[in-house]
Design a protein around this motif. Structure first.
Motif, PDB file in Angstrom:
ATOM      1  N   PRO A  68      -7.395 -19.586   6.739  1.00 41.15           N
ATOM      2  CA  PRO A  68      -7.378 -18.597   5.659  1.00 41.15           C
ATOM      3  C   PRO A  68      -7.891 -17.229   6.120  1.00 41.15           C
ATOM      4  O   PRO A  68      -8.629 -17.124   7.095  1.00 41.15           O
ATOM      5  CB  PRO A  68      -8.353 -19.198   4.644  1.00 41.15           C
ATOM      6  CG  PRO A  68      -9.354 -19.918   5.500  1.00 41.15           C
ATOM      7  CD  PRO A  68      -8.542 -20.499   6.638  1.00 41.15           C
ATOM      8  N   THR A  80     -14.613 -15.926  -0.102  1.00 42.16           N
ATOM      9  CA  THR A  80     -13.265 -16.187  -0.602  1.00 42.16           C
ATOM     10  C   THR A  80     -12.363 -16.544   0.564  1.00 42.16           C
ATOM     11  O   THR A  80     -12.280 -15.797   1.548  1.00 42.16           O
ATOM     12  CB  THR A  80     -12.701 -14.964  -1.347  1.00 42.16           C
ATOM     13  OG1 THR A  80     -13.503 -14.715  -2.517  1.00 42.16           O
ATOM     14  CG2 THR A  80     -11.259 -15.220  -1.788  1.00 42.16           C
ATOM     15  N   ASP A  82      -8.554 -17.165   1.471  1.00 42.71           N
ATOM     16  CA  ASP A  82      -7.212 -16.888   0.976  1.00 42.71           C
ATOM     17  C   ASP A  82      -6.196 -17.530   1.913  1.00 42.71           C
ATOM     18  O   ASP A  82      -6.043 -17.116   3.065  1.00 42.71           O
ATOM     19  CB  ASP A  82      -6.995 -15.373   0.898  1.00 42.71           C
ATOM     20  CG  ASP A  82      -5.670 -15.016   0.235  1.00 42.71           C
ATOM     21  OD1 ASP A  82      -4.835 -15.915   0.031  1.00 42.71           O
ATOM     22  OD2 ASP A  82      -5.472 -13.824  -0.085  1.00 42.71           O
ATOM     23  N   LYS A 100      -6.330 -19.486  -3.369  1.00 48.38           N
ATOM     24  CA  LYS A 100      -7.674 -19.145  -2.923  1.00 48.38           C
ATOM     25  C   LYS A 100      -8.697 -20.204  -3.326  1.00 48.38           C
ATOM     26  O   LYS A 100      -8.580 -20.849  -4.366  1.00 48.38           O
ATOM     27  CB  LYS A 100      -8.109 -17.800  -3.525  1.00 48.38           C
ATOM     28  CG  LYS A 100      -7.260 -16.623  -3.097  1.00 48.38           C
ATOM     29  CD  LYS A 100      -7.725 -15.335  -3.764  1.00 48.38           C
ATOM     30  CE  LYS A 100      -6.862 -14.151  -3.353  1.00 48.38           C
ATOM     31  NZ  LYS A 100      -7.292 -12.906  -4.019  1.00 48.38           N
ATOM     32  N   HIS A 102     -12.925 -20.130  -3.722  1.00 47.54           N
ATOM     33  CA  HIS A 102     -14.136 -19.315  -3.726  1.00 47.54           C
ATOM     34  C   HIS A 102     -15.349 -20.227  -3.539  1.00 47.54           C
ATOM     35  O   HIS A 102     -15.443 -21.283  -4.173  1.00 47.54           O
ATOM     36  CB  HIS A 102     -14.279 -18.556  -5.046  1.00 47.54           C
ATOM     37  CG  HIS A 102     -13.125 -17.652  -5.361  1.00 47.54           C
ATOM     38  ND1 HIS A 102     -12.943 -16.442  -4.739  1.00 47.54           N
ATOM     39  CD2 HIS A 102     -12.086 -17.801  -6.240  1.00 47.54           C
ATOM     40  CE1 HIS A 102     -11.851 -15.856  -5.204  1.00 47.54           C
ATOM     41  NE2 HIS A 102     -11.305 -16.668  -6.112  1.00 47.54           N
ATOM     42  N   TYR A 122      -4.554 -22.244  -6.765  1.00 43.93           N
ATOM     43  CA  TYR A 122      -4.628 -23.019  -5.523  1.00 43.93           C
ATOM     44  C   TYR A 122      -3.741 -24.251  -5.609  1.00 43.93           C
ATOM     45  O   TYR A 122      -3.667 -24.929  -6.649  1.00 43.93           O
ATOM     46  CB  TYR A 122      -6.070 -23.449  -5.267  1.00 43.93           C
ATOM     47  CG  TYR A 122      -6.261 -24.206  -3.972  1.00 43.93           C
ATOM     48  CD1 TYR A 122      -6.319 -23.544  -2.758  1.00 43.93           C
ATOM     49  CD2 TYR A 122      -6.375 -25.595  -3.974  1.00 43.93           C
ATOM     50  CE1 TYR A 122      -6.491 -24.235  -1.565  1.00 43.93           C
ATOM     51  CE2 TYR A 122      -6.549 -26.295  -2.792  1.00 43.93           C
ATOM     52  CZ  TYR A 122      -6.605 -25.612  -1.588  1.00 43.93           C
ATOM     53  OH  TYR A 122      -6.767 -26.302  -0.414  1.00 43.93           O
TER      54      TYR A 122
END
Length: 271
Positions: A68, A80, A82, A100, A102, A122
């Motif tokens: 990510p 975060t 992504d 994403k 978190h 997600y």
């Protein structure tokens, strides 16, 4: 890069179950698929909340499962991840992710802290996950490597936009070598309702065990573990299924579900 393939092998012992009505038989297979999707959705992101915020400060993107893009809000102590940016990601071969995750690091006291994991748009392998989970580190002096997880109203949404809704409590035991996470085990229980609106319960009978080197290579299923699942037809009657994980080779596992009628469904991540 070799294309990832996920396959389901359904072994039907037809001669033993000729009297089972077709609609009931189909329901059992449908429930087996849902059971695997729930179990897999809960375990595929466990690697992330077990890492410190420093891990994400210094790790290269391509070294993190799923590769990510990483951003950190230092004021909120929030990471975060992504997964929407496409990369040549070796450790994403078998577990394609989008959206994403978190991670917020919360210190309640010297002896207690929490990592809150929240999903945003997600999905993994086409399965959407909505909600949040909390991983508490307590009693640090007695067992610094134990995490207690809880979640409520977590949604697991399939490709037809139908959802399972579950609550859960787990205990995770981490193993660190020279300060680095090398493996962990997980055990717990969930309850809620399935896609058909029926009450469901799961109790872990053997803890799942995960190796970090296997997760880093893109192969995620645990090397061992078993779960008993109950799906209630009414207040007192439930269908019982059993999910067992076993190793095929050092970093390749299979998940075998024994349905109520004795048939087997085998799930595996493979090339």
């Amino acid at each position: 890069m070799k294309k990832s393939v996920f396959f389901l092998l359904l072994l039907v012992l037809g001669s033993c179950f000729g009297d089972i009505e077709k609609d009931i038989s189909t329901d059992l297979q449908f429930e087996g698929n849902e059971i695997f999707n729930i179990s897999f959705s809960l375990e595929e992101s466990l690697f992330f909340p077990f890492q410190t915020i420093d891990y994400f400060r210094f790790a290269e993107s391509l070294a993190i499962p799923g590769c990510p893009d990483v951003s950190i809000d230092e004021n909120l102590k929030k990471v975060t991840l992504d997964f929407s940016v496409k990369k040549e990601c070796v450790n994403n071969l078998y577990v394609p992710r989008l959206g994403k995750i978190h991670l917020q690091y919360i210190s309640n006291s010297i002896l207690e802290s929490v990592v809150r994991l929240e999903y945003e748009n997600y999905s993994v392998r086409g399965i959407k996950i909505e909600g949040y989970r909390e991983f508490k580190r307590a009693n640090i002096l007695l067992n610094p490597n134990r995490r207690a997880e809880s979640f409520q109203n977590l949604l697991i949404i399939n490709k037809n936009n139908s959802s399972s809704k579950i609550d859960g409590d787990y205990t995770h035991q981490l193993v660190l070598t020279n300060g680095l996470l090398t493996e962990f085990s997980s055990s717990g229980a969930i309850e809620g309702r399935n896609i058909a609106g029926r009450p469901i319960k799961m109790n872990q009978t053997v803890a799942k065990n995960y190796k970090i080197n296997c997760i880093n290579s893109g192969l995620l299923l645990p090397g061992q573990g078993s779960e008993n699942w109950e799906i209630f037809r009414n207040e007192t009657q439930a269908t019982n299924h059993r999910l067992v994980y076993s190793l095929v080779d050092p970093c390749n596992s299979s998940a075998t579900i024994t349905l109520e009628d004795g048939r087997l469904m085998v799930f595996r991540l493979t090339e």
